[in-house]
Write an enzyme that holds these catalytic residues in place. Structure first.
Site, short mmCIF file in Angstrom:
data_model
loop_
_atom_site.label_atom_id
_atom_site.label_comp_id
_atom_site.label_asym_id
_atom_site.label_seq_id
_atom_site.Cartn_x
_atom_site.Cartn_y
_atom_site.Cartn_z
N LYS A 1 0.85 -1.20 0.00
CA LYS A 1 0.00 0.00 0.00
C LYS A 1 0.88 1.25 0.00
CE LYS A 1 -0.24 0.01 5.06
NZ LYS A 1 -1.06 -0.35 6.22
N TYR B 1 18.47 28.74 9.50
CA TYR B 1 17.32 29.50 10.01
C TYR B 1 17.21 29.37 11.53
CZ TYR B 1 15.53 30.10 5.26
OH TYR B 1 15.37 30.45 3.95
C1 LIG Z 1 -0.30 -1.51 6.77
C2 LIG Z 1 -0.88 -2.73 7.32
C3 LIG Z 1 -0.08 -3.83 7.66
C4 LIG Z 1 1.43 -3.78 7.63
O1 LIG Z 1 1.91 -3.20 8.82
P1 LIG Z 1 3.47 -3.04 9.12
O2 LIG Z 1 3.53 -2.47 10.49
O3 LIG Z 1 4.01 -2.10 8.10
O4 LIG Z 1 4.06 -4.39 9.00
C5 LIG Z 1 -0.69 -4.99 8.08
N1 LIG Z 1 -2.05 -5.06 8.18
C6 LIG Z 1 -2.85 -4.03 7.87
C7 LIG Z 1 -4.32 -4.16 8.00
C8 LIG Z 1 -2.30 -2.83 7.44
O5 LIG Z 1 -3.10 -1.81 7.16
#
Ligand SMILES: *Cc1c(COP(=O)(O)O)cnc(C)c1O
Length: 366
Positions: A37, A254
């Protein structure tokens, strides 16, 4: 756009594949969704696919459109919509493209089971709320949802998500609730994110869902990615574009938040927050120049940041810099940069800015 400005992100698909296979070794009885994702956590979906396409059991994404693009590119493994569908029109995509869809609430179940053509069995990840209190059915709602899905002859996997798998409270309390909710369930389950893949073997179930570990960062504050056997996948690299010699009391950047205590050689790096480098990284954030580790100085600006070259006299204009990852100029764990900026590597990766040119290839000095 390829530019002559020296900043560059390098993505190493082979390292990504090795991290995935490492997750598989840790959960040998389970299949593993490669969570890609958010454009593969900022690495680029297709760059990630170059490493994972042959290796992964399945892919987890958010948008039906992403899943469709993957099917159209010939990807045949299961594809999971982690949050299910957002609109009833996406139901067609689930059927037509053979996607697996999470269902997390009754409204969404209504959408999925709306009258209309149904193809071969719907593949559903029925999501339970075991204490994260974000998505999922409660214990009271579960029996009716299960009955409706059984009535529709769906293939059902029970899914839950851990809120504190990386922390002291752990997963036992949520596992307890999961068991209480699902007592007689004999079907498949999917519970584990990266932290649980790494630390809680009792949660592995039938399908694990590793995300951040695939990208070579640690889900834990107290264990480094290297200690976990993970390799960096993204490196952010640049060069020194100016050098300043300042005396005691002179300030840098800055707000003048850094003041030199003595003669200091300051390197200016072509990387700033508009490239995705965290503006909240304070003086002392690790950075590597010409194979040596040093520290940032003062505030990060939009296009530049400063680093301490006092102990690296051979580093002049043009010297290579690694902001994070395993770069030509050395290795700097993204987790350490994130922690110095009060955030996590997930956010650094996802925030890599579109203006940064990306190259695919093996990372590391050389
Ligand atoms: C993003 C996500 C994961 C992966 O989580 P990580 O901490 O990056 O391993 C697993 N399950 C769901 C439902 C997620 O949304």
């Amino acid at each position: 756009m390829k530019t002559s400005r020296p900043i560059l992100a390098r993505i190493d698909p082979a390292a990504l594949r090795r991290n995935y296979l490492h997750a598989k070794r840790l959960a040998p009885a389970a299949k593993a969704w490669a969570v890609v994702k958010a454009d593969a956590y900022g690495h680029g979906l297709w760059r990630a696919m170059a490493g994972l396409r042959e290796a992964a059991d399945g892919f987890a994404v958010l948008e039906a459109e992403t899943a469709i693009a993957m099917r159209e590119a010939g990807i045949r493994q299961p594809i999971l919509l982690l949050e299910g569908i957002f609109a009833s029109r996406d139901r067609r995509a689930v059927l037509e493209y053979g996607l697996t869809a999470a269902v997390h609430c009754t409204d969404q179940l209504d959408m999925m089971l709306a009258p209309g053509p149904t193809a071969s069995p719907l593949s559903i990840y029925l999501k339970l709320n075991t204490g994260m209190n974000r998505l999922g059915f409660s214990a009271g709602e579960l029996p009716a949802a299960l009955a409706r899905l059984r009535g529709a002859a769906a293939d059902i996997t029970l899914m839950a998500h851990f809120a504190e798998a990386d922390g002291a409270r752990g997963v036992a309390w949520q596992m307890e609730r999961f068991r209480a909710m699902t007592g007689g369930w004999r079907g498949p389950v999917s519970l584990a994110n990266s932290a649980s893949v790494l630390r809680h073997p009792d949660t592995h179930g039938d399908w694990v869902r590793p995300g951040i570990m695939l990208y070579g960062a640690s889900p834990f504050a107290d264990r480094s990615a290297a200690e976990l056997g993970l390799e960096p996948v993204m490196s952010l690299e640049s060069r020194i574009i100016a050098v300043q010699h300042i005396g005691a009391g002179e300030r840098v950047g800055y707000g003048g938040t850094f003041a030199a205590e003595g003669p200091t050689r300051v390197g200016i790096v072509a990387c700033g927050y508009a490239d995705g480098y965290p503006r909240h990284a304070e003086t002392g954030t690790p950075i590597a120049v010409l194979g040596r580790r040093t520290r940032t100085l003062g505030r990060v600006s939009m296009d530049m940041l400063a680093c301490d070259l006092t102990s690296i006299p051979e580093a002049g204009i043009g010297a290579p810099v690694t902001l994070w990852g395993r770069g030509v100029a050395g290795e700097v764990p993204a987790d350490e940069v994130a922690s110095a900026a009060g955030t996590i590597a997930y956010e650094l990766f996802c925030a890599l800015a579109p203006r940064v040119p990306v190259e695919v290839g093996e990372s590391g000095p050389g």
